[in-house]
Scaffold this motif. Structure first.
Motif, mmCIF file in Angstrom:
data_model
loop_
_atom_site.group_PDB
_atom_site.id
_atom_site.type_symbol
_atom_site.label_atom_id
_atom_site.label_comp_id
_atom_site.label_asym_id
_atom_site.label_seq_id
_atom_site.Cartn_x
_atom_site.Cartn_y
_atom_site.Cartn_z
ATOM 1 N N TRP A 37 0.831 -1.211 0.000
ATOM 2 C CA TRP A 37 0.000 0.000 0.000
ATOM 3 C C TRP A 37 0.860 1.253 0.000
ATOM 4 C CZ3 TRP A 37 0.377 3.619 3.789
ATOM 5 C CH2 TRP A 37 0.723 3.234 5.085
ATOM 6 N N ILE A 38 2.031 1.202 0.623
ATOM 7 C CA ILE A 38 2.925 2.370 0.608
ATOM 8 C C ILE A 38 3.343 2.671 -0.824
ATOM 9 C CG2 ILE A 38 5.247 3.138 1.239
ATOM 10 C CD1 ILE A 38 4.784 1.820 3.994
ATOM 11 N N ASP A 39 3.794 1.663 -1.550
ATOM 12 C CA ASP A 39 4.227 1.884 -2.936
ATOM 13 C C ASP A 39 3.085 2.391 -3.809
ATOM 14 O OD1 ASP A 39 6.776 1.126 -2.239
ATOM 15 O OD2 ASP A 39 6.679 -0.848 -3.173
ATOM 16 N N ALA A 40 1.888 1.847 -3.611
ATOM 17 C CA ALA A 40 0.736 2.265 -4.422
ATOM 18 C C ALA A 40 0.314 3.690 -4.100
ATOM 19 C CB ALA A 40 -0.432 1.308 -4.204
ATOM 20 N N THR A 44 4.190 12.737 -7.837
ATOM 21 C CA THR A 44 4.769 13.931 -7.224
ATOM 22 C C THR A 44 3.726 14.890 -6.669
ATOM 23 O OG1 THR A 44 4.779 15.075 -9.352
ATOM 24 C CG2 THR A 44 6.776 13.871 -8.755
ATOM 25 N N ASP A 45 2.448 14.562 -6.803
ATOM 26 C CA ASP A 45 1.387 15.453 -6.342
ATOM 27 C C ASP A 45 0.954 15.053 -4.938
ATOM 28 O OD1 ASP A 45 -1.401 16.346 -5.856
ATOM 29 O OD2 ASP A 45 -1.174 17.237 -7.847
ATOM 30 N N LEU A 46 1.221 15.940 -3.974
ATOM 31 C CA LEU A 46 0.913 15.651 -2.586
ATOM 32 C C LEU A 46 -0.581 15.415 -2.368
ATOM 33 C CD1 LEU A 46 2.222 15.344 0.179
ATOM 34 C CD2 LEU A 46 1.897 17.787 0.519
ATOM 35 N N GLY A 47 -1.427 16.187 -3.033
ATOM 36 C CA GLY A 47 -2.870 16.006 -2.906
ATOM 37 C C GLY A 47 -3.316 14.635 -3.375
ATOM 38 N N VAL A 48 -2.734 14.162 -4.457
ATOM 39 C CA VAL A 48 -3.069 12.830 -4.973
ATOM 40 C C VAL A 48 -2.616 11.757 -3.986
ATOM 41 C CG1 VAL A 48 -2.570 11.166 -6.820
ATOM 42 C CG2 VAL A 48 -3.066 13.554 -7.383
ATOM 43 N N ALA A 60 -8.297 6.994 0.757
ATOM 44 C CA ALA A 60 -9.215 6.046 0.127
ATOM 45 C C ALA A 60 -8.790 4.594 0.304
ATOM 46 C CB ALA A 60 -9.324 6.368 -1.367
ATOM 47 N N HIS A 61 -7.552 4.361 0.714
ATOM 48 C CA HIS A 61 -7.061 2.982 0.813
ATOM 49 C C HIS A 61 -7.722 2.257 1.985
ATOM 50 C CE1 HIS A 61 -4.353 -0.415 0.906
ATOM 51 N NE2 HIS A 61 -3.968 -0.046 -0.305
ATOM 52 N N PRO A 62 -8.031 0.968 1.808
ATOM 53 C CA PRO A 62 -8.707 0.235 2.885
ATOM 54 C C PRO A 62 -7.819 -0.067 4.102
ATOM 55 C CG PRO A 62 -8.303 -1.210 1.008
ATOM 56 C CD PRO A 62 -7.923 0.178 0.580
ATOM 57 N N ALA A 63 -6.513 -0.018 3.965
ATOM 58 C CA ALA A 63 -5.640 -0.327 5.110
ATOM 59 C C ALA A 63 -5.746 0.782 6.160
ATOM 60 C CB ALA A 63 -4.190 -0.468 4.648
ATOM 61 N N ALA A 107 -1.831 7.304 8.125
ATOM 62 C CA ALA A 107 -0.759 8.089 7.502
ATOM 63 C C ALA A 107 -1.327 9.372 6.895
ATOM 64 C CB ALA A 107 -0.037 7.264 6.443
ATOM 65 N N ALA A 108 -2.500 9.272 6.260
ATOM 66 C CA ALA A 108 -3.134 10.463 5.679
ATOM 67 C C ALA A 108 -3.442 11.484 6.762
ATOM 68 C CB ALA A 108 -4.416 10.071 4.936
ATOM 69 N N GLU A 109 -3.955 11.021 7.896
ATOM 70 C CA GLU A 109 -4.244 11.935 9.013
ATOM 71 C C GLU A 109 -2.978 12.581 9.543
ATOM 72 O OE1 GLU A 109 -6.743 10.760 12.303
ATOM 73 O OE2 GLU A 109 -7.892 9.462 10.961
ATOM 74 N N GLU A 110 -1.925 11.805 9.667
ATOM 75 C CA GLU A 110 -0.645 12.324 10.162
ATOM 76 C C GLU A 110 -0.110 13.407 9.226
ATOM 77 O OE1 GLU A 110 2.522 12.899 12.621
ATOM 78 O OE2 GLU A 110 0.859 11.546 13.046
ATOM 79 N N ILE A 111 -0.144 13.132 7.944
ATOM 80 C CA ILE A 111 0.362 14.092 6.959
ATOM 81 C C ILE A 111 -0.485 15.359 6.958
ATOM 82 C CG2 ILE A 111 0.696 14.488 4.485
ATOM 83 C CD1 ILE A 111 1.421 11.473 4.286
#
Length: 175
Positions: free
Chosen positions: A67-70, A75-79, A86-89, A95-99
């Motif tokens: 999931w990290i690689d995917a 290069t787009d931080l928003g993407v 959106a990832h199920p993990a 990680a999204a919340e942390e960022i």
């Protein structure tokens, strides 16, 4: 892409993760350090290191590599944040919340720095770029705001002042 995950989240890793992302080559447990020192003082480094090297302990980073690689490709931080959200993990969403809580300017500079460092001539050039970027970031308002939110007021609610993308471009032209 594991280096992107580590840089953008500030996550910590163990010996196995450090080897996986290229920060280390071998694992030498602390209790074997005296033997390593003895071996290094009496001969060739290669056999001395090989004699005390062990397999590193299991590390969560390797378990999350797919999931990290995917999620961190591109290069787009928003993407990247969108993919993580959106990832199920559950770890990806965490990680999204942390960022999302970090300085947008620092995140943009960090991501771009990782991309440009890979094309530099070597470690010396990468460290020089890192130093110049770090010095430039010290002059931007987010440093003081982060200190205020974490240390002074302890409200843990920074009010970031993102800079325009052209200022980020300027930081890299100078470095």
């Amino acid at each position: 892409m594991s280096d992107n995950h580590l840089a953008l989240t500030g996550a910590t890793i163990g010996a196995g993760g450090a080897i996986m992302v290229g920060l280390a080559d071998r694992h030498v447990p602390a209790e074997r350090l005296p033997s390593l020192i003895e071996g290094l003082s009496s001969g060739d480094a290669g056999p001395a290191v090989a004699a005390v090297t062990t397999a590193p302990p299991a590390d969560d980073l390797g378990d999350h590599r797919a999931w990290i690689d995917a999620c961190y490709a591109g290069t787009d931080l928003g993407v990247i944040i969108g993919r993580l959200t959106a990832h199920p993990a559950p770890e990806a969403r965490a990680a999204a919340e942390e960022i999302a809580g970090k300085s947008p300017t620092s995140l943009a500079v960090t991501l771009r720095s990782l991309r440009t460092a890979a094309r530099l001539s070597g470690l010396r050039a990468a460290l020089a770029q890192e130093y110049r970027l770090s010095a430039a970031l010290l002059r931007l308002p987010d440093l003081a705001e982060g200190i205020r939110a974490q240390i002074i007021d302890k409200d843990r609610r920074p009010r970031w002042s993102p800079v325009p993308p052209n200022l980020v471009d300027d930081l890299f032209r100078r470095s």
